[in-house]
Design an enzyme around this catalytic site. Sequence first.
Site, mmCIF file in Angstrom:
data_model
loop_
_atom_site.group_PDB
_atom_site.id
_atom_site.type_symbol
_atom_site.label_atom_id
_atom_site.label_comp_id
_atom_site.label_asym_id
_atom_site.label_seq_id
_atom_site.Cartn_x
_atom_site.Cartn_y
_atom_site.Cartn_z
ATOM 1 N N ASP A 272 23.039 -50.435 -42.122
ATOM 2 C CA ASP A 272 24.063 -50.318 -41.070
ATOM 3 C C ASP A 272 23.734 -49.156 -40.137
ATOM 4 O O ASP A 272 23.686 -49.313 -38.917
ATOM 5 C CB ASP A 272 25.446 -50.102 -41.700
ATOM 6 C CG ASP A 272 25.781 -51.195 -42.693
ATOM 7 O OD1 ASP A 272 25.955 -52.338 -42.259
ATOM 8 O OD2 ASP A 272 25.840 -50.896 -43.893
ATOM 9 N N GLU B 9 18.081 -55.877 -43.550
ATOM 10 C CA GLU B 9 18.016 -56.428 -42.197
ATOM 11 C C GLU B 9 17.027 -55.671 -41.306
ATOM 12 O O GLU B 9 16.189 -56.261 -40.638
ATOM 13 C CB GLU B 9 19.431 -56.362 -41.598
ATOM 14 C CG GLU B 9 19.515 -56.630 -40.150
ATOM 15 C CD GLU B 9 20.940 -56.915 -39.688
ATOM 16 O OE1 GLU B 9 21.807 -57.241 -40.523
ATOM 17 O OE2 GLU B 9 21.174 -56.828 -38.474
HETATM 18 O O1 TRH Z 1 18.890 -50.263 -46.859
HETATM 19 P P1 TRH Z 1 19.072 -51.718 -46.719
HETATM 20 O O2 TRH Z 1 19.107 -52.464 -47.969
HETATM 21 O O3 TRH Z 1 20.372 -51.985 -45.890
HETATM 22 C C1 TRH Z 1 21.227 -53.092 -46.112
HETATM 23 C C2 TRH Z 1 20.908 -54.215 -45.171
HETATM 24 O O4 TRH Z 1 20.864 -53.829 -43.820
HETATM 25 C C3 TRH Z 1 21.910 -55.303 -45.310
HETATM 26 O O5 TRH Z 1 21.634 -56.344 -44.389
HETATM 27 C C4 TRH Z 1 23.289 -54.734 -45.077
HETATM 28 O O6 TRH Z 1 24.223 -55.710 -45.187
HETATM 29 C C5 TRH Z 1 23.508 -53.657 -46.106
HETATM 30 O O7 TRH Z 1 22.542 -52.633 -45.939
HETATM 31 C C6 TRH Z 1 24.890 -53.056 -46.020
HETATM 32 O O8 TRH Z 1 17.858 -52.346 -45.873
HETATM 33 P P2 TRH Z 1 17.423 -52.233 -44.332
HETATM 34 O O9 TRH Z 1 18.372 -52.965 -43.461
HETATM 35 O O10 TRH Z 1 16.036 -52.646 -44.273
HETATM 36 O O11 TRH Z 1 17.547 -50.692 -43.985
HETATM 37 C C7 TRH Z 1 16.631 -49.740 -44.416
HETATM 38 C C8 TRH Z 1 16.480 -48.677 -43.358
HETATM 39 O O12 TRH Z 1 15.765 -47.573 -43.896
HETATM 40 C C9 TRH Z 1 15.681 -49.148 -42.137
HETATM 41 O O13 TRH Z 1 16.256 -48.623 -40.950
HETATM 42 C C10 TRH Z 1 14.309 -48.533 -42.341
HETATM 43 C C11 TRH Z 1 14.693 -47.250 -43.016
HETATM 44 N N1 TRH Z 1 13.645 -46.585 -43.815
HETATM 45 C C12 TRH Z 1 13.223 -45.342 -43.417
HETATM 46 O O14 TRH Z 1 13.677 -44.808 -42.390
HETATM 47 N N2 TRH Z 1 12.303 -44.696 -44.178
HETATM 48 C C13 TRH Z 1 11.774 -45.237 -45.309
HETATM 49 O O15 TRH Z 1 10.931 -44.602 -45.969
HETATM 50 C C14 TRH Z 1 12.217 -46.538 -45.688
HETATM 51 C C15 TRH Z 1 11.637 -47.181 -46.926
HETATM 52 C C16 TRH Z 1 13.149 -47.185 -44.932
#
Ligand code: TRH
Length: 383
Positions: free
Chosen positions: A18, A278
Site C-alpha cells: 500500500d 502488487e
Molecule cells: O509487501 P507486499 O506483500 O504488499 C502487499 C501487496 O501490495 C498486496 O497487493 C496488498 O494487498 C497488501 O500488501 C496489503 O508486496 P508488494 O506490493 O510487492 O510491496 C513490496 C514493496 O517493497 C514494493 O514497493 C517494493 C518494496 N521493496 C523494497 O523497497 N526493498 C526491498 O528490498 C524489497 C524486497 C521490496
Amino acid sequence: MPIRSWDIFCTVIDNFGDIGVCWRLARQLAQEHGHAVRLWVDDLTSFSRLAPEIDVTATRQRLAGVDVHTWDPKPEAPFEPVTPHDVVIEAFACHLPEPLQAAMAAADRKPVWINLEYLSAEAWVSEHHAMASPHSRLPLTKYFFFPGFAHGTGGLLRESMLGASRAAFLDSPAAQATLWHRLGVEPIAGALRTSLFAYSNPALPALLEQWRDGTTPVQCLVPQGLAATQAGGWLGAPLQPGESHQRGNLTMQCIPFVRQEHYDELLWACDINFVRGEDSCVRAHWAAKPMIWHIYPQDDHAHREKLDAWLGRFSRSGVVPEASAALTNFTHAWNGYGHAPDWAALQAQLPALTSGMDRWQRQLQHLGDLAANLVAFCENRVK
Ligand code: TRH
C-alpha cells in the site's frame, strides 16, 4: 482545467504494497509533473523500510519533494482541518476523514475525488475503470481509478526515466558492482542468479531441493523477511543478512531489505525474479526478466482469478506456447495449486520467457504510465 496539487491518503493494511504504491505515485507527481503532493500515512515504520530517511517520529516532514503527514484512519480520530488540494485520493478504499470530506464539499472548486484501486488483470477492470459514484449526502463525486494491463484501464506505474535508468545500469559494470557491494553479495560467475521475495510458501522447500540437486549452479538472493526466515528453517540455520550458505549447487544468501529504488536494481541484475504482492510484481515486468508471482492471498481464493487473468494476458502477448505453459504450471505450483513446482521444465523455457517478458513489457508501455493517465483523467473532471 489544470490541476496542480494532490492529497493522497494511505493506510498500511499489512506488508509494504500500500505504501509502496502511494509513495511511488506521490514522488512521480511531485518530481515529474511538478505538482504539490501531500501524502497522508498511518504507519511511518513500514514506510521507513522503503525510504530509510523517514523520521518515524515526525508528524509532518518533507521528503523527495513530497509533504508527508501522519493521520489516524479510525473514524472517531480527530483530523485537523486543512484546505483540500485539487485532487484527493483515497488509496485502496481507505476512508477519508469526515472533516476533510466536509471541506471538499464546501470548496468553490470541488476537488476531484479518486479511489485508487488494487491492480488486477481481469477483464471486468476496463468496465469499472473511471466509474463515477455520487456521494449520498454531499455535492461530491468519487471516481474509481483502476490500474491494469489493458487499454481502458489506468495502466501501470512507470517512471519516465525508468527504461533509461535500467539501460544505464546494465551498461555500467561500476553501477552493478556498487549494487553488489551495497548488498554484500559476491556474484558467482556462471551461476543463474535469482531474487526471491515471497510470502511463507509451502512450495519453497521443494524448489530449494531442486536447485540444490540441479546441474546448474543457482545463486539465490533472499531479502530479509518471510521467505528468508522460511529458507533458514530449510537450511537448519537462521539466514541473516550477509550470510551465505551452500547446499549442493545452490548458494543462498540473505540480503538487506533495500530502499525502493535499489530494489529495482536487484530485479534488473537477476536472471529470474520471484516477486509478491502488487508493486514488486509491476516492477518485475519493467525488469524484463522471467518472473514468478506469489500473489497476495485473499479470502475464498479470490486471488486465483486474478492470477489466471494475469497468466492469460501474458500467454496472449506473443510468447511461445511452451514457455507460457511452463510459467503457468510453475506459477500455479508456487501459489499452492496442485502439484510441486517443476524447476527443470521452467528452466528449459527461460530463454523464451526472457524474450517473452521483454516483448510484453514493451506492449504494456503503450498503456501510458498510471501517474500521467491519472493527471489527464483528473484534468478532464475538475469543475
Ligand atoms: O509487501 P507486499 O506483500 O504488499 C502487499 C501487496 O501490495 C498486496 O497487493 C496488498 O494487498 C497488501 O500488501 C496489503 O508486496 P508488494 O506490493 O510487492 O510491496 C513490496 C514493496 O517493497 C514494493 O514497493 C517494493 C518494496 N521493496 C523494497 O523497497 N526493498 C526491498 O528490498 C524489497 C524486497 C521490496
